[in-house]
Design a protein around this motif. Structure first.
Motif, PDB file in Angstrom:
ATOM      1  N   ASP A 184       0.830  -1.194   0.000  1.00  0.00           N
ATOM      2  CA  ASP A 184       0.000   0.000   0.000  1.00  0.00           C
ATOM      3  C   ASP A 184       0.874   1.258   0.000  1.00  0.00           C
ATOM      4  OD1 ASP A 184      -2.534   1.355   0.130  1.00  0.00           O
ATOM      5  OD2 ASP A 184      -2.112   1.759   2.262  1.00  0.00           O
ATOM      6  N   ARG A 224       1.109   4.146  -2.790  1.00  0.00           N
ATOM      7  CA  ARG A 224       0.946   5.576  -2.493  1.00  0.00           C
ATOM      8  C   ARG A 224       2.189   6.358  -2.910  1.00  0.00           C
ATOM      9  NH1 ARG A 224      -1.918   5.829   3.470  1.00  0.00           N
ATOM     10  NH2 ARG A 224      -3.833   4.770   2.868  1.00  0.00           N
ATOM     11  N   GLU A 240       2.051   6.924  -6.495  1.00  0.00           N
ATOM     12  CA  GLU A 240       1.082   7.977  -6.802  1.00  0.00           C
ATOM     13  C   GLU A 240       1.684   9.349  -6.508  1.00  0.00           C
ATOM     14  OE1 GLU A 240      -2.361   7.048  -4.478  1.00  0.00           O
ATOM     15  OE2 GLU A 240      -2.947   5.352  -5.749  1.00  0.00           O
TER      16      GLU A 240
END
Length: 178
Positions: free
Chosen positions: A117, A121, A124
């Protein structure tokens, strides 16, 4: 059995001695016979005592062997109980370690999910900053070409600093313009 036959012969000899006049010769013969019979009886008795002693010694050896075997069996049982106790303890420890391993495996999977995760992120965020930074760099380069300002790219994010270069030419031009 032979001793009984000899006794029977002795008894018959004594009876015949009583009935006959040759008592003295017969008495010597019977006494000799009685001595031989007594000697054989003593030899037989000695042989029987030796055999009995051998049997008793053999029984004693067998009894000692049996006691030794029982003692070894008791020691074997004690060792077996110790081994079983160690096995039980090892089994409990194995169960505890398996439970700990399972818990750690779950925690590892959770951490891998968190890491995945976070990587997602981070990608991103990288994509977001990658898109904005080249645009800011392009704008800064464009201003530099137009205004000849020296840009400071190492300032804080979101800030752009620049300085105008002072050159002898530009001051002469300014002076000549005035």
């Amino acid at each position: 059995m032979a001793a009984f036959r000899d006794m029977e012969e002795l008894c018959q000899g004594l009876l015949s001695l009583l009935g006959a006049n040759h008592a003295e010769a017969q008495q010597r013969r019977l006494l000799r016979r009685y001595g031989q019979m007594t000697e054989r009886l003593l030899e037989t008795q000695d042989g029987a005592e030796r055999q009995l002693q051998e049997i008793l010694d053999a029984e004693k050896d067998v009894a000692q062997s049996l006691l030794d075997a029982k003692e070894q069996a008791c020691q074997g049982v004690a060792e077996l109980q110790q081994i079983e106790a160690k096995l039980q303890k090892a089994s409990e420890e194995d169960t505890h370690l398996k439970a700990s391993l399972l818990q750690l495996t779950r925690e590892l999977e959770d951490l891998k999910e968190i890491e995945a995760d976070l990587e997602k992120r981070e990608k991103e965020v990288d994509e977001d900053t990658t898109v904005t930074i080249p645009a800011a760099t392009y704008v800064a380069q464009l201003y530099h070409r137009i205004s000849k300002i020296e840009w400071d790219y190492e300032c804080e994010p979101g800030m752009i600093k620049g300085t105008e270069p002072v050159t002898p030419c530009s001051s002469q031009r300014l002076g000549s313009c005035l």
